[in-house]
Design an enzyme around this catalytic site. Sequence first.
Site, PDB file in Angstrom:
ATOM      1  N   ASN A 110      -4.808 -12.367   4.950  1.00  0.00           N
ATOM      2  CA  ASN A 110      -4.753 -11.226   4.039  1.00  0.00           C
ATOM      3  C   ASN A 110      -4.801 -11.741   2.600  1.00  0.00           C
ATOM      4  O   ASN A 110      -4.364 -12.838   2.308  1.00  0.00           O
ATOM      5  CB  ASN A 110      -3.455 -10.441   4.277  1.00  0.00           C
ATOM      6  CG  ASN A 110      -3.318  -9.264   3.333  1.00  0.00           C
ATOM      7  OD1 ASN A 110      -4.292  -8.571   3.028  1.00  0.00           O
ATOM      8  ND2 ASN A 110      -2.112  -9.027   2.850  1.00  0.00           N
ATOM      9  N   GLY A 111      -5.361 -10.908   1.712  1.00  0.00           N
ATOM     10  CA  GLY A 111      -5.341 -11.235   0.290  1.00  0.00           C
ATOM     11  C   GLY A 111      -6.715 -11.483  -0.303  1.00  0.00           C
ATOM     12  O   GLY A 111      -7.379 -12.461   0.041  1.00  0.00           O
ATOM     13  N   GLY A 112      -7.158 -10.566  -1.163  1.00  0.00           N
ATOM     14  CA  GLY A 112      -8.372 -10.790  -1.930  1.00  0.00           C
ATOM     15  C   GLY A 112      -9.674 -10.626  -1.190  1.00  0.00           C
ATOM     16  O   GLY A 112     -10.739 -10.942  -1.739  1.00  0.00           O
ATOM     17  N   ARG A 149      -6.788  -3.124  -0.424  1.00  0.00           N
ATOM     18  CA  ARG A 149      -7.243  -2.293  -1.538  1.00  0.00           C
ATOM     19  C   ARG A 149      -8.735  -2.063  -1.561  1.00  0.00           C
ATOM     20  O   ARG A 149      -9.207  -1.011  -1.986  1.00  0.00           O
ATOM     21  CB  ARG A 149      -6.753  -2.903  -2.859  1.00  0.00           C
ATOM     22  CG  ARG A 149      -5.308  -2.541  -3.106  1.00  0.00           C
ATOM     23  CD  ARG A 149      -4.605  -3.400  -4.102  1.00  0.00           C
ATOM     24  NE  ARG A 149      -3.246  -2.898  -4.255  1.00  0.00           N
ATOM     25  CZ  ARG A 149      -2.258  -3.112  -3.378  1.00  0.00           C
ATOM     26  NH1 ARG A 149      -2.493  -3.842  -2.308  1.00  0.00           N
ATOM     27  NH2 ARG A 149      -1.057  -2.611  -3.563  1.00  0.00           N
ATOM     28  N   CYS A 178       6.316  -7.764   0.591  1.00  0.00           N
ATOM     29  CA  CYS A 178       6.439  -6.988  -0.644  1.00  0.00           C
ATOM     30  C   CYS A 178       7.480  -7.619  -1.571  1.00  0.00           C
ATOM     31  O   CYS A 178       8.622  -7.843  -1.158  1.00  0.00           O
ATOM     32  CB  CYS A 178       6.823  -5.545  -0.333  1.00  0.00           C
ATOM     33  SG  CYS A 178       6.893  -4.486  -1.791  1.00  0.00           S
ATOM     34  N   HIS A 194      -0.419 -13.194   3.877  1.00  0.00           N
ATOM     35  CA  HIS A 194      -1.006 -13.019   2.550  1.00  0.00           C
ATOM     36  C   HIS A 194      -1.103 -14.401   1.925  1.00  0.00           C
ATOM     37  O   HIS A 194      -0.089 -15.080   1.741  1.00  0.00           O
ATOM     38  CB  HIS A 194      -0.124 -12.103   1.706  1.00  0.00           C
ATOM     39  CG  HIS A 194      -0.753 -11.693   0.414  1.00  0.00           C
ATOM     40  ND1 HIS A 194      -0.523 -10.460  -0.155  1.00  0.00           N
ATOM     41  CD2 HIS A 194      -1.608 -12.334  -0.434  1.00  0.00           C
ATOM     42  CE1 HIS A 194      -1.206 -10.363  -1.290  1.00  0.00           C
ATOM     43  NE2 HIS A 194      -1.861 -11.488  -1.474  1.00  0.00           N
ATOM     44  N   LYS A 227       4.245  -9.460   8.859  1.00  0.00           N
ATOM     45  CA  LYS A 227       3.350  -9.630   7.708  1.00  0.00           C
ATOM     46  C   LYS A 227       4.144 -10.333   6.615  1.00  0.00           C
ATOM     47  O   LYS A 227       5.213  -9.862   6.223  1.00  0.00           O
ATOM     48  CB  LYS A 227       2.855  -8.274   7.209  1.00  0.00           C
ATOM     49  CG  LYS A 227       1.913  -8.335   6.011  1.00  0.00           C
ATOM     50  CD  LYS A 227       1.441  -6.926   5.653  1.00  0.00           C
ATOM     51  CE  LYS A 227       0.456  -6.945   4.497  1.00  0.00           C
ATOM     52  NZ  LYS A 227       1.131  -7.277   3.207  1.00  0.00           N
ATOM     53  N   MET A 257       0.826  -1.204   0.000  1.00  0.00           N
ATOM     54  CA  MET A 257       0.000   0.000   0.000  1.00  0.00           C
ATOM     55  C   MET A 257       0.867   1.263   0.000  1.00  0.00           C
ATOM     56  O   MET A 257       0.491   2.298   0.559  1.00  0.00           O
ATOM     57  CB  MET A 257      -0.931  -0.015   1.215  1.00  0.00           C
ATOM     58  CG  MET A 257      -1.822  -1.245   1.301  1.00  0.00           C
ATOM     59  SD  MET A 257      -3.022  -1.372  -0.028  1.00  0.00           S
ATOM     60  CE  MET A 257      -4.192  -0.134   0.454  1.00  0.00           C
TER      61      MET A 257
END
Length: 319
Positions: A194-196, A217, A83, A154, A122, A1
């Site tokens: 996390n994720g989607g 997001r 990341c 994630h 994370k 982000m």
Amino acid sequence: MMDWTDRHERAFLRTISKRCLLYTEMVTTGAILHGDRDRFLAFDEIEHPVALQLGGSEPEDLAACAREGAARGYDEINLNLGCPSDRVQRGRFGACLMTEPALVADCVAAMSESVDIPVTVKTRIGVDDQDSYEALQTFVETIAAVGCRSFTIHARKAWLSGLSPKQNREVPPLRYDVVYTLKQDFPDLEIILNGGVLSLDEAEAHLAKVDGVMIGRAAYQTPYTLAEADSRIFGEATEPRGREQIIEDFLPYVERQRSRGVPLKSITRHMLGLFNGLPGARAWRRHLSEQTHQPDAGPEVILAALARWREAGSGRRAA
């Protein structure tokens, strides 16, 4: 982000939800130790609870930055190991550190010993061909052994070469089952998925199997997604506020920032999605996009954009 969850975005989201934990953009240790610390670390008291997310691989540097974050009042220090960008890899931090669990353990230990607030991690479910469940399990065991009790996972692996950061958010398949299994195998750890995740309905379904859910997001693009989080997720006996009330509540923050010389466009760029999905959303976005670049633009521009939304159709009744 990166470039998204800056202090103005977090203040805006806090106006929508009082309970969700907010995260800063990932800030590198070099930026903090050798750059403008106020630029990277300053935040408004209304943002609590808020976590400082760090990127780095030198234990001493991470410990120093963790101390700085704790001194400034952050509620949590988070080490980003998810990341996959080339720039991040060149700095030897982010997802590439999943291949060096012993180094990550040294980093987490140094940070944990330096502060009295939680130090969390994370990460991804794997990188490149190191994507077996056993490798992930060993990674978590190694980091947990030095005191980390909370992992945000994630549910995609990352390819460190061949895919862009955007593709790494879309191409590797989501493996929620891996995160569920991790929670089963580590019941004493906090496991956050996390994720989607695009809605509170999806978040509630995941919460039957994990301890928490991160919405990234979707919360930026359609921030009103979080309007019912306090009641549905945290059990608060409160009714979600309408969009117009959110704007009214946010205006004092806008006025404070404008009095300090912050350009209005730096704040309102995070508000563009507030009416997404409703009639009149385009009128709202257009007015903000066209009018906030003026040097003397202030809260009146936001109110005028709200008026444009009202005029554009029946969206007012849905707010």
